[in-house]
Scaffold this motif. Structure first.
Motif, PDB file in Angstrom:
ATOM      1  N   VAL A 179       0.838  -1.202   0.000  1.00 20.75           N
ATOM      2  CA  VAL A 179       0.000   0.000   0.000  1.00 20.75           C
ATOM      3  C   VAL A 179       0.875   1.254   0.000  1.00 20.75           C
ATOM      4  N   ILE A 180       1.846   1.283   0.919  1.00 20.46           N
ATOM      5  CA  ILE A 180       2.731   2.446   0.996  1.00 20.46           C
ATOM      6  C   ILE A 180       3.519   2.593  -0.294  1.00 20.46           C
ATOM      7  N   LEU A 181       4.025   1.474  -0.808  1.00 18.91           N
ATOM      8  CA  LEU A 181       4.803   1.529  -2.045  1.00 18.91           C
ATOM      9  C   LEU A 181       3.956   2.054  -3.201  1.00 18.91           C
ATOM     10  N   LEU A 182       2.731   1.557  -3.310  1.00 16.01           N
ATOM     11  CA  LEU A 182       1.864   1.975  -4.412  1.00 16.01           C
ATOM     12  C   LEU A 182       1.502   3.453  -4.296  1.00 16.01           C
ATOM     13  N   VAL A 183       1.150   3.895  -3.095  1.00 16.37           N
ATOM     14  CA  VAL A 183       0.789   5.298  -2.906  1.00 16.37           C
ATOM     15  C   VAL A 183       1.971   6.203  -3.229  1.00 16.37           C
ATOM     16  N   ALA A 184       3.158   5.835  -2.751  1.00 20.03           N
ATOM     17  CA  ALA A 184       4.344   6.650  -2.999  1.00 20.03           C
ATOM     18  C   ALA A 184       4.660   6.724  -4.490  1.00 20.03           C
ATOM     19  N   LEU A 185       4.566   5.590  -5.158  1.00 16.86           N
ATOM     20  CA  LEU A 185       4.878   5.574  -6.586  1.00 16.86           C
ATOM     21  C   LEU A 185       3.864   6.388  -7.384  1.00 16.86           C
ATOM     22  N   LEU A 186       2.579   6.235  -7.057  1.00 21.85           N
ATOM     23  CA  LEU A 186       1.551   6.990  -7.770  1.00 21.85           C
ATOM     24  C   LEU A 186       1.709   8.492  -7.544  1.00 21.85           C
ATOM     25  N   ALA A 187       1.992   8.856  -6.293  1.00 20.49           N
ATOM     26  CA  ALA A 187       2.182  10.273  -5.999  1.00 20.49           C
ATOM     27  C   ALA A 187       3.396  10.828  -6.734  1.00 20.49           C
ATOM     28  N   MET A 188       4.458  10.051  -6.751  1.00 23.68           N
ATOM     29  CA  MET A 188       5.676  10.481  -7.418  1.00 23.68           C
ATOM     30  C   MET A 188       5.460  10.654  -8.909  1.00 23.68           C
ATOM     31  N   VAL A 189       4.881   9.643  -9.521  1.00 21.67           N
ATOM     32  CA  VAL A 189       4.685   9.688 -10.966  1.00 21.67           C
ATOM     33  C   VAL A 189       3.682  10.766 -11.346  1.00 21.67           C
ATOM     34  N   ALA A 190       2.606  10.897 -10.570  1.00 20.63           N
ATOM     35  CA  ALA A 190       1.584  11.900 -10.871  1.00 20.63           C
ATOM     36  C   ALA A 190       2.168  13.309 -10.830  1.00 20.63           C
ATOM     37  N   ALA A 191       2.972  13.572  -9.805  1.00 18.87           N
ATOM     38  CA  ALA A 191       3.574  14.900  -9.696  1.00 18.87           C
ATOM     39  C   ALA A 191       4.577  15.151 -10.807  1.00 18.87           C
ATOM     40  N   LEU A 192       5.310  14.116 -11.186  1.00 12.62           N
ATOM     41  CA  LEU A 192       6.336  14.294 -12.203  1.00 12.62           C
ATOM     42  C   LEU A 192       5.738  14.527 -13.586  1.00 12.62           C
ATOM     43  N   ILE A 193       4.600  13.897 -13.866  1.00 15.49           N
ATOM     44  CA  ILE A 193       4.058  14.020 -15.229  1.00 15.49           C
ATOM     45  C   ILE A 193       3.241  15.305 -15.418  1.00 15.49           C
ATOM     46  N   ILE A 194       3.112  16.099 -14.344  1.00 16.81           N
ATOM     47  CA  ILE A 194       2.453  17.394 -14.504  1.00 16.81           C
ATOM     48  C   ILE A 194       3.219  18.267 -15.499  1.00 16.81           C
ATOM     49  N   ARG A 195       4.543  18.092 -15.515  1.00 19.21           N
ATOM     50  CA  ARG A 195       5.408  18.816 -16.442  1.00 19.21           C
ATOM     51  C   ARG A 195       5.157  20.330 -16.385  1.00 19.21           C
ATOM     52  N   PRO A 196       5.331  20.943 -15.207  1.00 16.49           N
ATOM     53  CA  PRO A 196       5.083  22.385 -15.112  1.00 16.49           C
ATOM     54  C   PRO A 196       6.155  23.172 -15.857  1.00 16.49           C
ATOM     55  N   ARG A 197       5.754  24.332 -16.278  1.00 14.57           N
ATOM     56  CA  ARG A 197       6.714  25.218 -16.928  1.00 14.57           C
ATOM     57  C   ARG A 197       7.304  26.155 -15.872  1.00 14.57           C
ATOM     58  N   VAL A 198       8.576  26.015 -15.626  1.00 16.35           N
ATOM     59  CA  VAL A 198       9.280  26.911 -14.721  1.00 16.35           C
ATOM     60  C   VAL A 198      10.189  27.769 -15.592  1.00 16.35           C
ATOM     61  N   ARG A 199       9.824  29.030 -15.727  1.00 21.29           N
ATOM     62  CA  ARG A 199      10.522  29.911 -16.669  1.00 21.29           C
ATOM     63  C   ARG A 199      12.030  29.946 -16.371  1.00 21.29           C
ATOM     64  N   GLY A 200      12.780  29.745 -17.423  1.00 19.50           N
ATOM     65  CA  GLY A 200      14.232  29.824 -17.308  1.00 19.50           C
ATOM     66  C   GLY A 200      14.877  28.596 -16.707  1.00 19.50           C
ATOM     67  N   LEU A 201      14.113  27.500 -16.525  1.00 16.40           N
ATOM     68  CA  LEU A 201      14.690  26.309 -15.887  1.00 16.40           C
ATOM     69  C   LEU A 201      14.336  25.062 -16.687  1.00 16.40           C
ATOM     70  N   ARG A 202      15.261  24.610 -17.508  1.00 17.39           N
ATOM     71  CA  ARG A 202      15.046  23.405 -18.293  1.00 17.39           C
ATOM     72  C   ARG A 202      15.068  22.149 -17.411  1.00 17.39           C
ATOM     73  N   ALA A 203      15.706  22.233 -16.237  1.00 18.92           N
ATOM     74  CA  ALA A 203      15.794  21.070 -15.347  1.00 18.92           C
ATOM     75  C   ALA A 203      14.431  20.562 -14.923  1.00 18.92           C
ATOM     76  N   ALA A 204      13.427  21.443 -14.872  1.00 21.24           N
ATOM     77  CA  ALA A 204      12.082  21.002 -14.491  1.00 21.24           C
ATOM     78  C   ALA A 204      11.528  20.022 -15.513  1.00 21.24           C
ATOM     79  N   ARG A 205      11.763  20.322 -16.779  1.00 17.51           N
ATOM     80  CA  ARG A 205      11.294  19.405 -17.813  1.00 17.51           C
ATOM     81  C   ARG A 205      12.046  18.080 -17.740  1.00 17.51           C
ATOM     82  N   TRP A 206      13.348  18.169 -17.478  1.00 14.51           N
ATOM     83  CA  TRP A 206      14.127  16.932 -17.366  1.00 14.51           C
ATOM     84  C   TRP A 206      13.636  16.094 -16.181  1.00 14.51           C
ATOM     85  N   LEU A 207      13.371  16.737 -15.070  1.00 17.00           N
ATOM     86  CA  LEU A 207      12.894  16.004 -13.898  1.00 17.00           C
ATOM     87  C   LEU A 207      11.569  15.325 -14.183  1.00 17.00           C
TER      88      LEU A 207
END
Length: 445
Positions: free
Chosen positions: A326-354
């Motif tokens: 349960v903990i593993l699944l919740v952590a993975l889903l939260a991690m992946v969900a946040a990462l695939i938001i792909r926010p635009r952070v002006r002047g920072l290409r590292a956000a897209r890489w992350l």
């Protein structure tokens, strides 16, 4: 362990006998049979006997129990033919598929199936019921002592590659053995032997992981011939032989013999790779010793032996709270969900890489470890600098993910953008990735 229900057994009429033509000698007769196992499941097998009539003296008999998985009766057919040529009526059968899989195992249920097969053999007019026993390979040697403790119909036990530790400990030990043989060092062996095994247990996909065979061996009173190949790379042979012999002695069983066979692997077959392969060929004289022992199972009739030093089987504790599914699944889903938001952070290409590196690293790691689980760590792919190339790539991706996380965090602290929720979620996912990657060995050399 769930206790299997023992039901009345019904043996169907055997199919017509046909001569064994695989060797061209016609010295073995193979008869197809069906019999009813635990829970009313119909099991299909083959009884092999010498082509020559038994005469007034009835023959000894064995039921062969295969190792883990369900390869079918053909997998043990070479051994069965060898025993039949030694005058032993032998049953091999397809393991049940109803109630058994690699993810759902019940050794008690398999023990009742073995006893059903033994009763079928004992009912044959050419079999001496006082010389009918069980032969178990690897996982089958977990099952054999359970069956022997449940029924006096079992007159002797012969085991090959029996394991004296729990399946979880044996599996972890074998992972280390095969990875070392492949030239793999670093964090991956520890990951496979530790967090991977514990996570599989916590996820409920490693049934019977904590089964302790020692108490069952302590209650065995029948004669036992326990055999290991000197080049056994699977069964923790040195420790297992000592544990099983000690259990039999504590239980007062004076009719047991431990036999160490030189030059053969886990299943007593010939080997061309120091025991790390599974060649189909049997060594010369296979079955000679076992046939003599069945005729006279007194201690000392078979040369004994012992192993030298070997790495100890690792202790496998209970999964930690953060290793629960349960903990593993919740952590993975939260991690992946946040990462695939792909926010635009002006002047920072590292956000897209992350946003790209995080999900790719997580998915790639889980897929690779699942592949290693499926192959019992025997297929790692190319190895470079003591690491599988795939693992090196995943470690590089993990380092890049951490670097991108640091860059995003530094940028957010320094510039403090007006819209900080989505970049903040991205940073949180990156920070969550770091302990996860440490836990799974990706950030450990």
């Amino acid at each position: 362990m769930v206790t299997a229900v023992l039901v009345a057994l019904a043996v169907t009429a055997p199919a017509p006998a046909h001569a064994d033509t695989t060797t061209g000698t016609g010295d073995v007769i193979a008869t197809a049979v069906d019999f009813t196992g635990a829970g009313g499941v119909t099991l299909h097998g083959t009884v092999l006997t010498p082509a020559t009539p038994a005469g007034p003296a009835r023959r000894p008999a064995i039921v062969m129990l295969e190792g883990a998985g369900n390869r079918g009766r053909d997998y043990l057919m070479p051994e069965a033919r060898a025993y039949a040529r030694h005058g032993i009526t032998t049953l091999v059968y397809d393991k049940r598929t109803d109630g058994y899989s690699m993810l759902d195992r019940d050794y008690g249920l398999l023990a009742d199936d073995a006893l059903a097969g033994l009763r079928m053999l004992r009912s044959r007019p050419d079999v001496d019921p006082e010389r009918a026993g069980l032969w178990g390979l690897s996982e089958g040697a977990f099952v054999a002592p359970i069956a022997a403790n449940r029924s006096d119909d079992v007159k002797f036990l012969i085991t090959v590659g029996a394991v004296g530790v729990t399946p979880a400990e044996q599996t972890a030990w074998a992972y280390g053995t095969y990875l070392r043989h492949a030239g793999v060092g670093g964090s991956l062996p520890d990951t496979m032997r530790g967090v991977t095994v514990r996570t599989a247990i916590g996820a409920g996909i490693f049934s019977e992981s904590g089964f302790d065979p020692v108490p069952h061996w302590e209650r065995v009173r029948q004669p036992v011939l326990a055999q290991w190949g000197r080049l056994d790379r699977d069964a923790v042979p040195g420790e297992s032989s000592r544990l099983i012999r000690g259990a039999l002695e504590r239980g007062g069983n004076t009719r047991h013999t431990v036999r160490i066979v030189d030059g053969v692997n886990h299943n007593l077959h010939r080997t061309a790779d120091d025991g790390f392969d599974r060649l189909p060929g049997l060594p010369a004289g296979y079955g000679d010793v076992e046939a003599r022992w069945i005729a006279d199972p007194a201690p000392g009739t078979v040369p004994a032996g012992d192993f030298g030093a070997e790495p100890a089987a690792p202790a496998i504790g209970d999964p930690a709270w953060y290793e629960s599914p349960v903990i593993l699944l919740v952590a993975l889903l939260a991690m992946v969900a946040a990462l695939i938001i792909r926010p635009r952070v002006r002047g920072l290409r590292a956000a897209r890489w992350l946003a790209v590196l995080g999900p790719v690293t997580v998915a790639g790691t889980l897929l690779y470890l699942l592949a290693l689980l499926a192959t019992a760590a025997k297929v790692t792919g190319p190895v470079l600098l003591g690491r599988p190339v795939v693992w090196l790539v995943l470690q590089a991706l993990a380092c890049a993910t951490v670097a991108a996380t640091v860059a995003v965090g530094y940028h957010l602290l320094r510039h403090r953008p007006a819209q900080r929720i989505r970049p903040g979620l991205l940073l949180a996912a990156g920070l969550l990735f770091i302990p996860w990657a440490v836990q799974w060995g990706l950030l450990i050399p």
